[in-house]
Scaffold this motif. Structure first.
Motif, PDB file in Angstrom:
ATOM      1  N   PHE A 205       0.938  -1.137  -0.107  1.00 33.10           N
ATOM      2  CA  PHE A 205      -0.071   0.116   0.058  1.00 33.10           C
ATOM      3  C   PHE A 205       0.831   1.073   0.062  1.00 33.10           C
ATOM      4  O   PHE A 205       0.565   2.123  -0.599  1.00 33.10           O
ATOM      5  CB  PHE A 205      -0.906  -0.059   1.159  1.00 33.10           C
ATOM      6  CG  PHE A 205      -2.046   1.175   1.465  1.00 33.10           C
ATOM      7  CD1 PHE A 205      -2.965   1.567   0.751  1.00 33.10           C
ATOM      8  CD2 PHE A 205      -1.508   2.245   2.487  1.00 33.10           C
ATOM      9  CE1 PHE A 205      -3.601   2.662   0.774  1.00 33.10           C
ATOM     10  CE2 PHE A 205      -2.131   3.593   2.522  1.00 33.10           C
ATOM     11  CZ  PHE A 205      -3.220   3.725   1.471  1.00 33.10           C
ATOM     12  N   LEU A 206       1.875   1.295   0.664  1.00 32.07           N
ATOM     13  CA  LEU A 206       2.982   2.614   0.835  1.00 32.07           C
ATOM     14  C   LEU A 206       3.408   2.636  -0.506  1.00 32.07           C
ATOM     15  O   LEU A 206       3.734   3.624  -0.929  1.00 32.07           O
ATOM     16  CB  LEU A 206       4.005   2.248   2.012  1.00 32.07           C
ATOM     17  CG  LEU A 206       3.481   2.265   3.304  1.00 32.07           C
ATOM     18  CD1 LEU A 206       4.380   2.181   4.539  1.00 32.07           C
ATOM     19  CD2 LEU A 206       2.889   3.888   3.664  1.00 32.07           C
ATOM     20  N   ALA A 207       3.817   1.562  -1.193  1.00 31.26           N
ATOM     21  CA  ALA A 207       4.560   1.724  -2.532  1.00 31.26           C
ATOM     22  C   ALA A 207       3.532   2.331  -3.650  1.00 31.26           C
ATOM     23  O   ALA A 207       3.874   2.851  -4.305  1.00 31.26           O
ATOM     24  CB  ALA A 207       4.855   0.282  -2.836  1.00 31.26           C
ATOM     25  N   SER A 208       1.939   2.004  -3.271  1.00 30.58           N
ATOM     26  CA  SER A 208       1.383   2.720  -4.315  1.00 30.58           C
ATOM     27  C   SER A 208       1.146   4.297  -3.874  1.00 30.58           C
ATOM     28  O   SER A 208       0.543   5.137  -4.919  1.00 30.58           O
ATOM     29  CB  SER A 208      -0.203   1.992  -4.062  1.00 30.58           C
ATOM     30  OG  SER A 208      -0.686   2.386  -2.897  1.00 30.58           O
ATOM     31  N   LYS A 209       1.540   4.726  -2.802  1.00 28.84           N
ATOM     32  CA  LYS A 209       1.523   5.838  -2.483  1.00 28.84           C
ATOM     33  C   LYS A 209       2.701   6.829  -2.432  1.00 28.84           C
ATOM     34  O   LYS A 209       2.868   8.015  -2.178  1.00 28.84           O
ATOM     35  CB  LYS A 209       1.017   6.310  -0.997  1.00 28.84           C
ATOM     36  CG  LYS A 209      -0.298   5.821  -0.560  1.00 28.84           C
ATOM     37  CD  LYS A 209      -1.319   6.699  -1.186  1.00 28.84           C
ATOM     38  CE  LYS A 209      -2.797   6.375  -0.760  1.00 28.84           C
ATOM     39  NZ  LYS A 209      -3.579   7.133  -1.348  1.00 28.84           N
ATOM     40  N   LYS A 210       3.712   6.306  -3.022  1.00 24.22           N
ATOM     41  CA  LYS A 210       5.016   6.996  -3.425  1.00 24.22           C
ATOM     42  C   LYS A 210       4.796   8.185  -4.402  1.00 24.22           C
ATOM     43  O   LYS A 210       5.775   9.104  -4.046  1.00 24.22           O
ATOM     44  CB  LYS A 210       6.267   5.912  -4.251  1.00 24.22           C
ATOM     45  CG  LYS A 210       6.808   5.122  -3.134  1.00 24.22           C
ATOM     46  CD  LYS A 210       7.914   4.171  -3.721  1.00 24.22           C
ATOM     47  CE  LYS A 210       8.318   3.274  -2.713  1.00 24.22           C
ATOM     48  NZ  LYS A 210       9.564   2.523  -3.081  1.00 24.22           N
ATOM     49  N   SER A 211       4.010   8.067  -5.202  1.00 23.75           N
ATOM     50  CA  SER A 211       3.812   9.382  -5.850  1.00 23.75           C
ATOM     51  C   SER A 211       3.279  10.602  -5.401  1.00 23.75           C
ATOM     52  O   SER A 211       3.219  11.819  -5.955  1.00 23.75           O
ATOM     53  CB  SER A 211       2.579   9.218  -7.285  1.00 23.75           C
ATOM     54  OG  SER A 211       1.644   8.618  -6.721  1.00 23.75           O
ATOM     55  N   SER A 216       2.796  13.921   2.613  1.00 25.64           N
ATOM     56  CA  SER A 216       1.649  13.061   2.835  1.00 25.64           C
ATOM     57  C   SER A 216       2.384  11.713   2.740  1.00 25.64           C
ATOM     58  O   SER A 216       1.610  10.822   3.587  1.00 25.64           O
ATOM     59  CB  SER A 216       0.953  13.393   1.171  1.00 25.64           C
ATOM     60  OG  SER A 216      -0.009  12.274   1.320  1.00 25.64           O
ATOM     61  N   HIS A 217       3.444  11.346   1.961  1.00 27.49           N
ATOM     62  CA  HIS A 217       4.055   9.959   1.973  1.00 27.49           C
ATOM     63  C   HIS A 217       4.309   9.454   3.395  1.00 27.49           C
ATOM     64  O   HIS A 217       4.194   8.663   4.077  1.00 27.49           O
ATOM     65  CB  HIS A 217       4.946   9.748   1.200  1.00 27.49           C
ATOM     66  CG  HIS A 217       5.276   8.445   0.957  1.00 27.49           C
ATOM     67  ND1 HIS A 217       6.474   8.046   1.572  1.00 27.49           N
ATOM     68  CD2 HIS A 217       4.979   7.520   0.238  1.00 27.49           C
ATOM     69  CE1 HIS A 217       6.849   6.881   1.221  1.00 27.49           C
ATOM     70  NE2 HIS A 217       5.839   6.131   0.651  1.00 27.49           N
ATOM     71  N   ALA A 218       5.001  10.751   4.224  1.00 25.40           N
ATOM     72  CA  ALA A 218       5.374  10.528   5.661  1.00 25.40           C
ATOM     73  C   ALA A 218       4.218  10.159   6.536  1.00 25.40           C
ATOM     74  O   ALA A 218       4.364   9.257   7.383  1.00 25.40           O
ATOM     75  CB  ALA A 218       6.326  11.799   6.043  1.00 25.40           C
ATOM     76  N   ARG A 219       3.134  10.866   6.347  1.00 25.83           N
ATOM     77  CA  ARG A 219       2.020  10.423   7.183  1.00 25.83           C
ATOM     78  C   ARG A 219       1.568   9.147   6.975  1.00 25.83           C
ATOM     79  O   ARG A 219       0.924   8.513   7.916  1.00 25.83           O
ATOM     80  CB  ARG A 219       1.075  11.592   6.911  1.00 25.83           C
ATOM     81  CG  ARG A 219       1.384  13.060   7.511  1.00 25.83           C
ATOM     82  CD  ARG A 219       0.055  13.749   7.672  1.00 25.83           C
ATOM     83  NE  ARG A 219      -0.339  14.146   6.100  1.00 25.83           N
ATOM     84  CZ  ARG A 219       0.042  15.338   5.564  1.00 25.83           C
ATOM     85  NH1 ARG A 219       0.971  16.212   6.047  1.00 25.83           N
ATOM     86  NH2 ARG A 219      -0.275  15.714   4.300  1.00 25.83           N
ATOM     87  N   TRP A 220       1.681   8.711   5.581  1.00 25.18           N
ATOM     88  CA  TRP A 220       1.133   7.429   5.531  1.00 25.18           C
ATOM     89  C   TRP A 220       2.031   6.290   6.089  1.00 25.18           C
ATOM     90  O   TRP A 220       1.593   5.297   6.561  1.00 25.18           O
ATOM     91  CB  TRP A 220       0.820   7.265   3.773  1.00 25.18           C
ATOM     92  CG  TRP A 220      -0.420   7.802   3.342  1.00 25.18           C
ATOM     93  CD1 TRP A 220      -0.622   8.712   2.324  1.00 25.18           C
ATOM     94  CD2 TRP A 220      -1.588   7.390   3.487  1.00 25.18           C
ATOM     95  NE1 TRP A 220      -1.713   8.968   1.997  1.00 25.18           N
ATOM     96  CE2 TRP A 220      -2.519   8.021   2.672  1.00 25.18           C
ATOM     97  CE3 TRP A 220      -2.375   6.297   4.243  1.00 25.18           C
ATOM     98  CZ2 TRP A 220      -3.753   8.136   2.816  1.00 25.18           C
ATOM     99  CZ3 TRP A 220      -3.638   6.220   4.322  1.00 25.18           C
ATOM    100  CH2 TRP A 220      -4.515   7.102   3.602  1.00 25.18           C
TER     101      TRP A 220
END
Length: 308
Positions: A205-211, A216-220
């Motif tokens: 899931f985190l890999a899908s949020k790299k963009s 925002s990515h740090a919060r995820w």
């Protein structure tokens, strides 16, 4: 049957019994008028239907013109004679009659909508769907030693809805483990370690949020790390069925052993757990569950694609 039928937003949907239905929304109307209808309730796009729409539009236009004429006559009244008073009273009576007719029409529409809903429920056997409610299906059995004969805990104010395919997977998991209560051999435990453990799911899931942007990515990342830690701590206490507890190993971490069904069990209980702490503010609880909802939707899409 109102005159907004030509603005319907028809979205086909296949329900569990493979019957096609369409979701109808009337443009400019409240969503409480939305409904699911079978193809037999829809009109084909042909000359006859278009003529019907034209007739309805003309009737509505005539009603508006009549209302505007009534309002203009009322505005132009400048005398206070008895005749004027009588005319004004007549206009008020007309308005009351129109209002009563509108109310009767709404009552008729509600009754028709109720009949359509009942027919749809009967045709699709939807009365069985509450059995798929994970709050009921995966609820732990009552404690026979409870002194107060405790009942089920109250429903939380905030919820974390699951897509239908995840509800189905959750219930199938429960039935496989607990479905053989009368026969100790008639049950199946999920394999350990899971082919897709919780740690792997959250990493994907985190890999899908790299963009997304770095903050925002740090919060995820922080959220997923917290979920994984909470999963590791809560699994032996809250997330295992009776038949699973005997084989629960002391190592490695639970998030490296257990997979999707156990993560879904956590999501089902999470709203109640968040509220039961009494230390999470209303806004924080809503924000947390909103982010978890995005993870749940991602899991639902991946499960539908058979990637989990």
């Amino acid at each position: 049957n109102n005159n907004n039928n030509n603005n319907n937003n028809n979205t086909p949907s296949t329900n569990p019994t493979n019957n096609v239905t369409y979701f109808i929304h009337y443009t400019g109307w409240n969503t409480r008028w939305d409904k699911w209808v079978p193809p037999s309730d829809l009109l084909k796009d042909n000359e006859e239907t278009r003529q019907l729409v034209k007739i309805i539009k003309e009737k509505k236009k005539g009603m508006k013109a009549k209302q505007q004429t009534t309002q203009t006559n009322h505005t132009n009244t400048t005398t206070t004679t008895d005749n004027d008073k009588n005319n004004s009273s007549g206009n008020n009576n007309n308005k009351r009659d129109h209002s009563e007719a509108t109310k009767e029409e709404m009552v008729t529409q509600k009754a028709a909508a109720k009949r359509r809903k009942e027919r749809h429920m009967a045709l699709n056997n939807l009365t069985t769907l509450p059995l798929l409610d994970p709050f009921v299906a995966v609820a732990p059995p009552p404690d026979p030693k409870a002194e107060d004969g405790s009942s089920a805990p109250p429903q939380p104010r905030h919820t974390l809805p699951l897509p239908f395919n995840l509800k189905k997977a959750l219930v199938e998991d429960w039935q496989a483990i607990n479905g053989g209560e009368t026969n100790s051999q008639n049950f199946t435990l999920p394999p350990l370690p899971s082919p897709t453990p919780v740690s792997s799911l959250l990493s994907s899931f985190l890999a899908s949020k790299k963009s997304s942007d770095p903050p925002s990515h740090a919060r995820w990342c922080s959220l997923c790390l917290g979920l994984q830690l909470y999963f590791d701590k809560s699994l032996p206490l809250l997330l295992l069925y009776r038949r699973e507890r005997a084989r629960h190993p002391s190592s490695p971490r639970p998030s490296d052993l257990y997979g999707l069904p156990h993560l879904l069990r956590l999501f089902v209980r999470l709203p109640f757990l968040v509220e039961s702490t009494g230390t999470v503010a209303e806004g924080e609880a809503r924000s947390l569950l909103g982010k978890c909802q995005e993870i749940v939707r991602w899991l639902g899409r991946r499960e539908a694609e058979k990637e989990l």
